[in-house]
Write a protein that holds these residues in place. Structure first.
Motif, short mmCIF file in Angstrom:
data_model
loop_
_atom_site.label_atom_id
_atom_site.label_comp_id
_atom_site.label_asym_id
_atom_site.label_seq_id
_atom_site.Cartn_x
_atom_site.Cartn_y
_atom_site.Cartn_z
N VAL A 31 0.87 -1.18 0.00
CA VAL A 31 0.00 0.00 0.00
C VAL A 31 0.90 1.23 0.00
O VAL A 31 1.91 1.26 0.72
CB VAL A 31 -1.00 0.01 1.19
N VAL A 32 0.59 2.20 -0.86
CA VAL A 32 1.34 3.46 -0.84
C VAL A 32 0.43 4.55 -0.29
O VAL A 32 -0.75 4.63 -0.61
CB VAL A 32 1.91 3.84 -2.22
N LEU A 33 1.01 5.39 0.57
CA LEU A 33 0.25 6.44 1.24
C LEU A 33 0.93 7.80 1.00
O LEU A 33 1.95 7.88 0.32
CB LEU A 33 0.12 6.12 2.74
N GLY A 34 0.35 8.85 1.59
CA GLY A 34 0.73 10.21 1.25
C GLY A 34 2.11 10.66 1.71
O GLY A 34 2.66 11.61 1.17
N SER A 35 2.70 10.01 2.72
CA SER A 35 4.05 10.35 3.19
C SER A 35 4.62 9.15 3.94
O SER A 35 3.87 8.22 4.29
CB SER A 35 4.01 11.58 4.11
N GLY A 36 5.91 9.20 4.21
CA GLY A 36 6.52 8.15 5.01
C GLY A 36 5.90 8.09 6.39
O GLY A 36 5.63 7.01 6.94
N VAL A 37 5.66 9.25 6.97
CA VAL A 37 5.08 9.30 8.31
C VAL A 37 3.65 8.76 8.31
O VAL A 37 3.24 8.07 9.26
CB VAL A 37 5.15 10.74 8.88
N SER A 38 2.89 9.02 7.24
CA SER A 38 1.53 8.45 7.21
C SER A 38 1.60 6.92 7.13
O SER A 38 0.74 6.23 7.68
CB SER A 38 0.66 9.06 6.11
N ALA A 39 2.64 6.38 6.48
CA ALA A 39 2.81 4.92 6.42
C ALA A 39 3.14 4.38 7.82
O ALA A 39 2.60 3.35 8.26
CB ALA A 39 3.89 4.55 5.42
#
Ligand SMILES: *Cc1c(COP(=O)(O)O)cnc(C)c1O
Length: 392
Positions: free
Chosen positions: A81-89
């Motif tokens: 899954v790819v999300l909006g930022s590293g921190v959101s991941a």
């Protein structure tokens, strides 16, 4: 045009995930800038929170799907899954797999937002119990286990120290106790470290760094079993809303095409620059996993297939000397972030933050250096001129 898993890493970076089904016959997948999709009008039931059909761009979008498939091919993962930022991941993993009253074990050396989440926000707001350990010693991880431990989260190489944690050893500890292991391997990129093959349940990257590689888009990814990743999509993506925009997914996917070429140059430059720094009389210390002087060099050599371009070092002298060094740099920029095409370094002043890893080196302050794609000779020229001005 189509990729199969028997093909190599360069082929995967060029072809994996590509849809190639554009109605105009475009060679490259277009950017799908649409927030919503037509729904069936024939009575077919709609799964409003579904992650498998096109409904709304927060439930998934074609540029996101293409990027996820390419990353899964690179990591050898079932799902991504790819999300909006590293921190959101990172937040997605913590909020999905931890509940109130659970215990988590985390490396003391970790990305600043992770440290704030675990030292402050998650314990205070959600009563999550946290043990911060030096994960370069697997026995410290083992000793911190509790009956309510649900997750071990480590970062290797650690940001900023480049400390290496033994994934295989920590995965064995996690398996034995039925605890999930997540590994942030942003510094290594998917090319040089395969945490899932070493026994981790989840691997995370800030795609803002090496995966995109051009310093022009934020993104984060998580890879692992389809079961775990679908849970993340259903909870963190659809309902907490950490989705990546189609445009950023497209940019990251384009950057990823050249990942193997870029990582080769980052690594060669990293080794050349680290070797140069180590012999310079103005330099107080250098930490680079590729140097035999690195405390976990042998583990890095065994666990990783390349050393990447992240170096920590410091120079002798007081604050004025450090300021002089920074002011003299012309090619290398003083800025945050890393994995950019450009060489970037950032200075952290003495004792800020407190780092448990080799405190005798890091507590006096340090530079975190992301070696870019320029000619190594030009990077060294720039450093050499600035370092010389610090010797007088
Ligand atoms: C930058 C970074 C992150 C955070 O990623 P963003 O894309 O900036 O949100 C997480 N982990 C590591 C190791 C990083 O370097």
């Amino acid at each position: 045009m189509s990729y199969n898993s028997k093909q190599g890493i360069h082929t995967a970076c060029v072809h994996a995930g590509k849809r190639g089904n554009d109605v105009f016959g475009a060679m490259h997948d277009p950017i799908y800038l649409t927030s919503n999709y037509r729904l069936p009008s024939d009575g077919t039931p709609v799964d409003w929170s579904g992650i498998h059909t096109n409904i709304y761009a927060r439930n998934g979008n074609p540029n996101q799907f293409a990027l996820q498939d390419k990353l899964a091919a690179l990591e050898g993962a079932d799902s991504c899954v790819v999300l909006g930022s590293g921190v959101s991941a990172l937040a997605a993993v913590f909020l999905t797999f931890l509940s109130s009253g659970d215990h988590v074990i985390c490396s003391k050396v970790c990305y600043s937002a992770v440290a704030i989440l675990f030292r402050d926000l998650l314990p205070k707001k959600f009563h999550i119990q946290v043990s911060m350990v030096d994960s370069t010693y697997p026995e410290e991880v083992k000793a911190a286990l509790q009956p309510n431990t649900k997750l071990i989260h480590i970062e290797t190489p650690g940001n900023p120290t480049t400390g290496i944690s033994d994934i295989e050893a920590i995965a064995a500890i996690a398996k034995e106790s039925g605890v999930l292991l997540s590994v942030d391997s942003t510094f290594a990129s998917p090319l040089y470290l395969k945490p899932l093959a070493l026994g981790a349940d989840l691997v995370l990257h800030s795609m803002t760094k090496y995966i995109n590689g051009h310093g022009d888009a934020l993104g984060g990814c998580i890879l692992g079993s389809t079961n775990l990743i679908n849970t993340l999509k259903e909870e963190a993506m659809v309902n907490f809303g950490g989705i990546i925009s189609p445009f950023n997914a497209w940019l990251v996917n384009r950057g990823l095409i050249t990942l193997p070429l870029r990582m080769k140059q980052h690594s060669e430059n990293g080794m050349t620059v680290a070797t140069f720094l180590e012999q310079h009389p103005a330099v107080r210390f250098v930490a680079y996993p590729g140097l035999t002087s690195h405390p976990q060099h042998l583990l890095a050599k065994k666990q990783m297939s390349g050393y990447s371009g992240m170096i920590c070092f410091d120079i002798h002298g007081d604050m004025a000397t450090h300021t002089r060094f920074l002011a003299q740099l012309q090619l290398v920029a003083h800025a945050v972030s890393l994995g950019d095409s450009e060489s970037i370094l950032v200075y952290t002043e003495p004792g800020n933050p407190k780092l448990p890893y080799l405190p005798e080196l890091f507590q006096q302050g340090y530079f975190r250096f992301s070696v870019g794609l320029e000619d190594a000779a030009d990077i060294i020229d720039d450093l050499n001129r600035s370092l010389s001005s610090c010797l007088s």
